[in-house]
Design an enzyme around this catalytic site. Structure first.
Site, short mmCIF file in Angstrom:
data_model
loop_
_atom_site.label_atom_id
_atom_site.label_comp_id
_atom_site.label_asym_id
_atom_site.label_seq_id
_atom_site.Cartn_x
_atom_site.Cartn_y
_atom_site.Cartn_z
N SER A 61 0.80 -1.22 0.10
CA SER A 61 -0.17 0.02 -0.17
C SER A 61 0.86 1.24 0.06
O SER A 61 1.99 1.31 0.25
CB SER A 61 -0.86 0.07 1.22
OG SER A 61 -1.75 -1.29 1.35
N1 SAH Z 1 -0.96 -5.01 3.96
C1 SAH Z 1 0.12 -5.37 2.76
C2 SAH Z 1 -0.81 -4.83 1.38
C3 SAH Z 1 -1.87 -5.63 1.21
S1 SAH Z 1 -2.32 -5.98 -0.29
C4 SAH Z 1 1.26 -4.44 2.80
O1 SAH Z 1 1.66 -3.80 3.66
O2 SAH Z 1 2.31 -4.74 2.10
C5 SAH Z 1 -3.65 -7.05 0.01
C6 SAH Z 1 -3.19 -8.52 0.47
O3 SAH Z 1 -4.44 -9.22 1.03
C7 SAH Z 1 -2.57 -9.33 -0.60
O4 SAH Z 1 -1.39 -9.83 -0.41
C8 SAH Z 1 -3.61 -10.55 -0.95
O5 SAH Z 1 -3.15 -11.61 -1.32
C9 SAH Z 1 -4.27 -10.56 0.56
N2 SAH Z 1 -5.58 -11.23 0.69
C10 SAH Z 1 -6.51 -10.91 -0.48
N3 SAH Z 1 -7.83 -11.75 0.24
C11 SAH Z 1 -7.29 -12.41 1.32
C12 SAH Z 1 -7.93 -13.27 2.25
N4 SAH Z 1 -9.25 -13.45 1.88
N5 SAH Z 1 -7.24 -13.62 3.31
C13 SAH Z 1 -5.68 -13.20 3.50
N6 SAH Z 1 -5.33 -12.27 2.81
C14 SAH Z 1 -5.78 -11.95 1.63
#
Ligand code: SAH
Length: 213
Positions: A61
């Site tokens: 992000s």
């Molecule tokens: N917080 C992260 C950025 C998040 S991007 C950082 O600091 O880099 C969103 C993430 O959520 C992705 O890696 C994606 O694979 C994950 N994601 C999406 N759906 C999900 C779910 N149901 N359970 C766990 N992770 C999930």
């Protein structure tokens, strides 16, 4: 001033100018080097206020959004925090500076491994990355004082609301993946849940089940 020091100053200045004013959050973001969470081609851009690509087609992000979400969460030093969507691990690393214990859940095995390696390399001993569908939370560790979801849900997932302690706060982007989403702050009081809309955001969608990689 060294290039690194100047870059850091500009990074913190950009955060402040976008509304990240909480001194504990700024201190955490000064300490945790975003460069350690962005590898390869995009590493030189780690200090720009932009989301960047990471493994498995996901994104780290934008730093100001990380700062604003962390600020909205009002983390206290004794808190147990759940993050859904580990991605690079950057958000969880920031939280590890503010909370007693952080659990972060990710559906891609490779991202879990890479994030945990980063936590270990940085000596962040109070944060654990786990493989799973984070929509279901972590019933074994519940309840949580704070929950942060970093992928967009169409509605705040019920199991996460159920795992929020009384007095607890959850921050979650809500909306369709291809439309404007809103960051929602949910507070659990003695009598129920209160919802507050914070700002428009754009996140990758919350996806069901475990990923292929
Ligand atoms: N917080 C992260 C950025 C998040 S991007 C950082 O600091 O880099 C969103 C993430 O959520 C992705 O890696 C994606 O694979 C994950 N994601 C999406 N759906 C999900 C779910 N149901 N359970 C766990 N992770 C999930």
């Amino acid at each position: 001033m060294s290039d690194a020091a100047e870059r850091k100053m500009q990074f913190l200045f950009a955060l402040r100018s976008r509304g990240v004013t909480d001194s504990r959050v700024l201190t955490a973001m000064e300490k945790i080097d975003r460069g350690a969470f962005v590898r390869g081609l995009f590493e030189p851009r780690a200090y720009e206020d932009m989301p960047l690509p990471i493994s498995c087609g996901q994104t780290i992000s934008q730093p100001s959004v990380v700062g604003l979400m962390t600020q909205a969460l009002r983390v206290q030093p004794r808190d147990k925090v759940l993050e859904v969507g580990t991605g690079s691990g950057y958000q969880a690393a920031i939280l590890s500076q503010l909370a007693r214990r952080v659990y972060t859940v990710e559906r891609h095995r490779r991202l879990v491994r890479e994030a945990q390696d980063r936590f270990d390399a940085l000596g962040l001993t109070n944060v654990t990355a786990m493989l799973g569908d984070g929509s279901f939370g972590l019933p074994d560790q519940a309840p949580f004082d704070r929950i942060i979801v970093t992928a967009a849900a169409e509605d705040p997932p019920g199991p996460l609301l159920a795992q929020l302690r009384i007095g607890g706060i959850m921050v979650v982007p809500v909306g369709q993946s291809d439309a404007v989403q809103h960051l929602i702050k949910v507070t659990r009081s003695e009598t129920g849940l209160e919802y507050e809309e914070l700002r428009p955001v754009r996140f990758v969608p919350l996806v069901e089940g475990i990923g292929q990689e």
